[in-house]
Design a protein around this motif. Structure first.
Motif, PDB file in Angstrom:
ATOM      1  N   ALA A 310      45.728  74.454 -44.864  1.00 36.87           N
ATOM      2  CA  ALA A 310      44.458  75.175 -44.786  1.00 36.87           C
ATOM      3  C   ALA A 310      44.411  76.060 -43.537  1.00 36.87           C
ATOM      4  O   ALA A 310      43.952  77.203 -43.586  1.00 36.87           O
ATOM      5  N   LYS A 311      44.890  75.529 -42.427  1.00 30.14           N
ATOM      6  CA  LYS A 311      44.907  76.300 -41.185  1.00 30.14           C
ATOM      7  C   LYS A 311      45.809  77.523 -41.325  1.00 30.14           C
ATOM      8  O   LYS A 311      45.468  78.618 -40.857  1.00 30.14           O
ATOM      9  N   GLN A 312      46.949  77.357 -41.978  1.00 25.03           N
ATOM     10  CA  GLN A 312      47.875  78.478 -42.150  1.00 25.03           C
ATOM     11  C   GLN A 312      47.257  79.557 -43.037  1.00 25.03           C
ATOM     12  O   GLN A 312      47.401  80.753 -42.766  1.00 25.03           O
ATOM     13  N   ARG A 313      46.553  79.137 -44.098  1.00 27.34           N
ATOM     14  CA  ARG A 313      45.893  80.125 -44.968  1.00 27.34           C
ATOM     15  C   ARG A 313      44.812  80.890 -44.199  1.00 27.34           C
ATOM     16  O   ARG A 313      44.623  82.089 -44.408  1.00 27.34           O
ATOM     17  N   TRP A 314      44.098  80.197 -43.328  1.00 27.77           N
ATOM     18  CA  TRP A 314      43.082  80.836 -42.490  1.00 27.77           C
ATOM     19  C   TRP A 314      43.730  81.896 -41.593  1.00 27.77           C
ATOM     20  O   TRP A 314      43.283  83.043 -41.540  1.00 27.77           O
ATOM     21  N   MET A 315      44.828  81.508 -40.910  1.00 28.09           N
ATOM     22  CA  MET A 315      45.512  82.436 -40.010  1.00 28.09           C
ATOM     23  C   MET A 315      46.103  83.624 -40.772  1.00 28.09           C
ATOM     24  O   MET A 315      46.042  84.768 -40.316  1.00 28.09           O
ATOM     25  N   ASP A 316      46.657  83.338 -41.941  1.00 30.79           N
ATOM     26  CA  ASP A 316      47.235  84.420 -42.754  1.00 30.79           C
ATOM     27  C   ASP A 316      46.160  85.409 -43.183  1.00 30.79           C
ATOM     28  O   ASP A 316      46.377  86.632 -43.173  1.00 30.79           O
ATOM     29  N   ALA A 317      44.991  84.896 -43.568  1.00 31.71           N
ATOM     30  CA  ALA A 317      43.906  85.765 -44.029  1.00 31.71           C
ATOM     31  C   ALA A 317      43.413  86.668 -42.904  1.00 31.71           C
ATOM     32  O   ALA A 317      43.060  87.834 -43.137  1.00 31.71           O
ATOM     33  N   ILE A 318      43.382  86.136 -41.684  1.00 28.56           N
ATOM     34  CA  ILE A 318      42.977  86.957 -40.527  1.00 28.56           C
ATOM     35  C   ILE A 318      43.914  88.147 -40.390  1.00 28.56           C
ATOM     36  O   ILE A 318      43.470  89.288 -40.178  1.00 28.56           O
ATOM     37  N   GLN A 319      45.210  87.895 -40.522  1.00 24.80           N
ATOM     38  CA  GLN A 319      46.192  88.970 -40.406  1.00 24.80           C
ATOM     39  C   GLN A 319      46.134  89.918 -41.598  1.00 24.80           C
ATOM     40  O   GLN A 319      46.137  91.141 -41.440  1.00 24.80           O
ATOM     41  N   GLN A 320      46.081  89.366 -42.794  1.00 29.66           N
ATOM     42  CA  GLN A 320      46.092  90.190 -44.002  1.00 29.66           C
ATOM     43  C   GLN A 320      44.891  91.114 -44.092  1.00 29.66           C
ATOM     44  O   GLN A 320      44.998  92.258 -44.543  1.00 29.66           O
ATOM     45  N   ASP A 321      43.723  90.635 -43.654  1.00 28.22           N
ATOM     46  CA  ASP A 321      42.498  91.427 -43.767  1.00 28.22           C
ATOM     47  C   ASP A 321      42.221  92.268 -42.524  1.00 28.22           C
ATOM     48  O   ASP A 321      41.223  92.990 -42.473  1.00 28.22           O
ATOM     49  N   GLY A 322      43.096  92.171 -41.531  1.00 28.71           N
ATOM     50  CA  GLY A 322      42.941  93.004 -40.334  1.00 28.71           C
ATOM     51  C   GLY A 322      41.712  92.667 -39.517  1.00 28.71           C
ATOM     52  O   GLY A 322      41.057  93.572 -38.980  1.00 28.71           O
ATOM     53  N   LEU A 323      41.395  91.388 -39.405  1.00 26.95           N
ATOM     54  CA  LEU A 323      40.212  90.964 -38.647  1.00 26.95           C
ATOM     55  C   LEU A 323      40.584  90.913 -37.168  1.00 26.95           C
ATOM     56  O   LEU A 323      40.881  89.855 -36.610  1.00 26.95           O
ATOM     57  N   GLU A 324      40.530  92.052 -36.523  1.00 26.23           N
ATOM     58  CA  GLU A 324      41.154  92.216 -35.210  1.00 26.23           C
ATOM     59  C   GLU A 324      40.308  91.752 -34.030  1.00 26.23           C
ATOM     60  O   GLU A 324      40.779  91.755 -32.890  1.00 26.23           O
ATOM     61  N   TRP A 325      39.056  91.351 -34.246  1.00 22.53           N
ATOM     62  CA  TRP A 325      38.267  90.840 -33.132  1.00 22.53           C
ATOM     63  C   TRP A 325      38.832  89.486 -32.693  1.00 22.53           C
ATOM     64  O   TRP A 325      39.409  88.738 -33.491  1.00 22.53           O
ATOM     65  N   PRO A 326      38.639  89.122 -31.441  1.00 20.83           N
ATOM     66  CA  PRO A 326      39.327  87.935 -30.903  1.00 20.83           C
ATOM     67  C   PRO A 326      38.648  86.606 -31.188  1.00 20.83           C
ATOM     68  O   PRO A 326      39.267  85.555 -30.978  1.00 20.83           O
ATOM     69  N   THR A 327      37.392  86.615 -31.621  1.00 17.21           N
ATOM     70  CA  THR A 327      36.648  85.358 -31.738  1.00 17.21           C
ATOM     71  C   THR A 327      36.668  84.834 -33.169  1.00 17.21           C
ATOM     72  O   THR A 327      35.825  85.201 -33.999  1.00 17.21           O
TER      73      THR A 327
END
Length: 381
Positions: A310-327
């Motif tokens: 689940a954690k890996q899917r969360w991290m992957d989604a951040i990268q895939q969707d370009g969620l570039e804010w740090p928080t």
């Protein structure tokens, strides 16, 4: 006698040929709705009148021939409105405007009746416009801003209103968009007054229910935003209160949430536009494993494995969707997420807008257009 017989047969053949070719739109009196559906041989074809927020009205019925051909004829014309052709469990919506008052034809196959892309519908530009947008909704390629644009720009106010009703449903956040669709429908006037009354009544009931629901929620506009402290993907604790002085979008989402992922491009676009003006995002992910799921697993090893995935899917989604804010934070407890419970989040995506003083400015913002409008209000205060 033979010559008379030949002449009679010839006239009969000519008459039959003319009947097979059918009338052109210019020869139709009133309204003719006809079609041919492969696989709908000798079946009952129903025509219903559809209202927004009300039960459908059964209008007419006929039986198709052995080739699946059928026809409805109304010498005095069919009133502008929304109609539904039903054959068994299949159906197709027709949106008829003032200009769609002569010959309307539907061709295709019965199994494809619910898929507008696979049907040939002529004589009704409003239906074609409606079906183009409906196809995007079915394919899930239409974003909230696409729906908003359609409401503003569709040639047919009736098509715009019905798309708004179908796509936005009973989500109170989108009431302003539905009101825009109603205003366009009201402006069309004429024979659409019944649709205006039905849609207005539906939205009034929806708004009442929405306001009652909001009044019961733990987070209200004007109150100080409860603080959130959770780890980011690297395990570092991050707090919402650390962003005091900025305009903050508190965004609840998850990698497994389709609507969230479709909303992410809107958030990214607004972030890029206003990040240098004091706007940022605090994302709380509802990825992870909740207590009910843990109880079904047989060992701590299985729980740990599922948490890691689940954690890996969360991290992957951040990268895939370009969620570039740090928080980005999460306690990886899915619906047991402490912040989600504190903020009364029962469905996602859900977002709150917080002003520079750390107070709630909006309890529900969706779509780039609405989010941008709310940010500009706060920037101009």
């Amino acid at each position: 006698m033979k010559r008379l017989l030949i002449l009679w047969i010839g006239l009969g053949l000519l008459s039959a040929l003319s009947a097979c070719q059918g009338d052109s739109a210019g020869n139709v009196k009133g309204t003719v709705l006809r079609g041919q559906l492969e696989g709908a041989d000798d079946m009952q074809i129903n025509l219903d009148r559809v209202y927004i927020g009300r039960a459908n009205q059964s209008l007419d019925a006929t039986t198709s021939d052995k080739h699946g051909a059928f026809s409805f004829s109304y010498p005095d014309g069919l009133e502008p409105g929304i109609y539904k052709l039903r054959v068994g469990t299949k159906s197709i919506v027709l949106v008829l405007d003032e200009t769609d008052n002569k010959l309307i034809e539907v061709k295709g196959a019965l199994p494809d009746l619910s898929d507008p892309k696979k049907l040939e519908i002529t004589g009704s530009p409003a239906t074609q416009e409606y079906n183009e947008m409906l196809s995007k909704l079915i394919a899930r390629t239409a974003k909230v801003d696409d729906i908003s644009t359609f409401i503003d720009t569709a040639q047919s106010p009736l098509a715009a209103a019905y798309i708004a009703y179908q796509a936005l449903g009973r989500e109170g956040t989108y009431l302003p968009m539905q009101r825009k669709a109603l205003d366009r429908l009201r402006g069309a006037g004429g024979k659409l007054s019944n649709y205006v009354l039905a849609y207005d009544g539906y939205l009034t009931q929806l708004e009442t229910a929405y306001q009652q629901k909001k009044a019961q929620e733990p987070i209200q506009v004007g109150m100080e935003a409860p603080d959130i402290s959770m780890p980011n993907p690297q395990g570092k604790m991050m707090s919402l209160s650390d962003l005091r002085g900025k305009i903050v979008l508190l965004d609840f989402w998850a990698s497994w949430c389709g609507p969230c992922r479709r909303e992410n491009p809107n958030v990214v676009a607004v972030y890029k536009k206003y990040k240098d003006k004091g706007f940022t995002v605090f994302s709380v992910s509802l990825d992870g494993v909740d207590a009910r799921t843990k109880a079904r697993l047989k060992s701590q090893e299985q729980i740990d494995q599922m948490l890691a995935q689940a954690k890996q899917r969360w991290m992957d989604a951040i990268q895939q969707d370009g969620l570039e804010w740090p928080t980005h934070v999460s306690d990886l407890k899915k619906w047991d997420n402490a912040a989600a419970r504190q903020y009364g989040v029962r469905s996602i995506p859900r977002a709150f807008l917080i002003d520079r003083d750390g107070k709630i400015a909006s309890t529900s913002v969706r779509g780039a257009e609405q989010l941008e409008q709310e940010i500009l209000k706060l920037l101009n205060k």
